[in-house]
Design a protein around this motif. Structure first.
Motif, PDB file in Angstrom:
ATOM      1  N   UNK A  80      -6.322  -1.643   2.709  1.00 29.44           N
ATOM      2  CA  UNK A  80      -5.193  -0.964   3.346  1.00 29.44           C
ATOM      3  C   UNK A  80      -4.810   0.206   2.437  1.00 29.44           C
ATOM      4  N   UNK A  81      -4.786   1.408   3.003  1.00 28.39           N
ATOM      5  CA  UNK A  81      -4.519   2.623   2.228  1.00 28.39           C
ATOM      6  C   UNK A  81      -3.326   3.367   2.822  1.00 28.39           C
ATOM      7  N   UNK A  82      -2.459   3.845   1.964  1.00 29.51           N
ATOM      8  CA  UNK A  82      -1.296   4.619   2.416  1.00 29.51           C
ATOM      9  C   UNK A  82      -1.773   5.964   2.958  1.00 29.51           C
ATOM     10  N   UNK A  83      -1.147   6.408   4.036  1.00 26.06           N
ATOM     11  CA  UNK A  83      -1.445   7.717   4.614  1.00 26.06           C
ATOM     12  C   UNK A  83      -0.381   8.667   4.112  1.00 26.06           C
ATOM     13  N   UNK A  84      -0.813   9.777   3.522  1.00 26.28           N
ATOM     14  CA  UNK A  84       0.145  10.721   2.922  1.00 26.28           C
ATOM     15  C   UNK A  84       0.507  11.813   3.883  1.00 26.28           C
ATOM     16  N   UNK A 132       0.833  -1.211   0.000  1.00 28.94           N
ATOM     17  CA  UNK A 132       0.000   0.000   0.000  1.00 28.94           C
ATOM     18  C   UNK A 132       0.865   1.257   0.000  1.00 28.94           C
ATOM     19  N   UNK A 133       1.985   1.221   0.706  1.00 30.50           N
ATOM     20  CA  UNK A 133       2.882   2.382   0.730  1.00 30.50           C
ATOM     21  C   UNK A 133       3.442   2.667  -0.666  1.00 30.50           C
ATOM     22  N   UNK A 134       3.607   1.605  -1.480  1.00 30.70           N
ATOM     23  CA  UNK A 134       4.128   1.770  -2.837  1.00 30.70           C
ATOM     24  C   UNK A 134       3.021   2.062  -3.840  1.00 30.70           C
ATOM     25  N   UNK A 151       1.718   3.892  11.389  1.00 22.14           N
ATOM     26  CA  UNK A 151       1.274   5.240  11.041  1.00 22.14           C
ATOM     27  C   UNK A 151       1.325   5.536   9.549  1.00 22.14           C
ATOM     28  N   UNK A 152       1.922   4.644   8.765  1.00 21.16           N
ATOM     29  CA  UNK A 152       2.028   4.900   7.326  1.00 21.16           C
ATOM     30  C   UNK A 152       0.822   4.392   6.549  1.00 21.16           C
ATOM     31  N   UNK A 153      -0.063   3.617   7.211  1.00 17.08           N
ATOM     32  CA  UNK A 153      -1.254   3.107   6.531  1.00 17.08           C
ATOM     33  C   UNK A 153      -2.485   3.219   7.426  1.00 17.08           C
ATOM     34  N   UNK A 154      -3.642   3.184   6.773  1.00 20.42           N
ATOM     35  CA  UNK A 154      -4.932   3.142   7.472  1.00 20.42           C
ATOM     36  C   UNK A 154      -5.694   1.941   6.903  1.00 20.42           C
TER      37      UNK A 154
END
Length: 194
Positions: free
Chosen positions: A190-194, A146-148, A173-176
């Motif tokens: 799973x979604x990346x948090x910007x 998800x981060x990528x 903390x990098x994903x929600x």
């Protein structure tokens, strides 16, 4: 013709149902549990003994009379009953669905008998423990992807499995995470948090 009740049983009529003194043997345990008072070892053992007895009777319907049942406390205060021995794969079922149904039947029987919900997890040869570790690994891998990629939707899961994924990534903390869809096709996204 009226049915007679043995004189040696106390009886009370509550909301149209007949309760005997035997039915009320869990009243004090129920009162402690519902008020948040920690159960004594004796009280916990009484609930566990009943759960094991019911589980043995259910297993007997499947021809499993030689299985052993290990009981222990889970991380969140639940009673875990782990069944071992015999040919138990049929009781796990595809993706653990039969095992989930077995747990639901046992939980329903227990709730009916003790008159409150006590958290019980039924496991077969530590299947759920192995599955939990696998789900945690899937969650961590999905977080990396998800981060990528920005967003990753996992395969459909039952509520118990989705909760494991959410809890695994809670402190990341990098994903929600959130769930989408309707059962039985509900899945974790799973979604990346910007």
């Amino acid at each position: 013709m009226e049915e007679s009740i043995p004189e040696n049983q106390e009886e009370t009529l509550v909301e149209g149902t007949l309760n005997t003194a035997e039915d009320d043997e869990f009243a004090e345990i129920r009162e402690h549990f519902e008020s948040g008072i920690a159960l004594t070892d004796e009280e916990t053992d009484k609930v566990a003994d009943l759960a094991v007895d019911y589980l043995k009777k259910i297993l007997a319907f499947f021809g499993e009379t030689e299985s052993s049942i290990d009981e222990y406390d889970g991380d969140e205060g639940e009673l875990i009953l782990d069944v071992n021995g015999g040919d138990l794969a049929v009781l796990i079922g595809r993706h653990g669905r039969t095992l989930d149904a077995l747990q639901m039947v046992l939980t329903s029987l227990m709730s009916s008998r003790i008159k409150f919900y006590y958290p019980i997890v039924v496991d077969i040869e530590s299947y759920k423990t192995r599955r939990k570790k696998k789900l945690e690994a899937i969650a961590l891998s999905a977080a990396e992807r998800a981060c990528k990629q920005g967003r990753v939707a996992l395969a459909p899961m039952n509520a118990y499995e989705r909760r494991i994924v959410h809890m695994t990534l809670l402190d990341n903390e990098s994903v929600a995470t959130h769930s989408e869809g309707e059962d039985p096709n509900r899945r974790v996204v799973v979604t990346a948090v910007k």
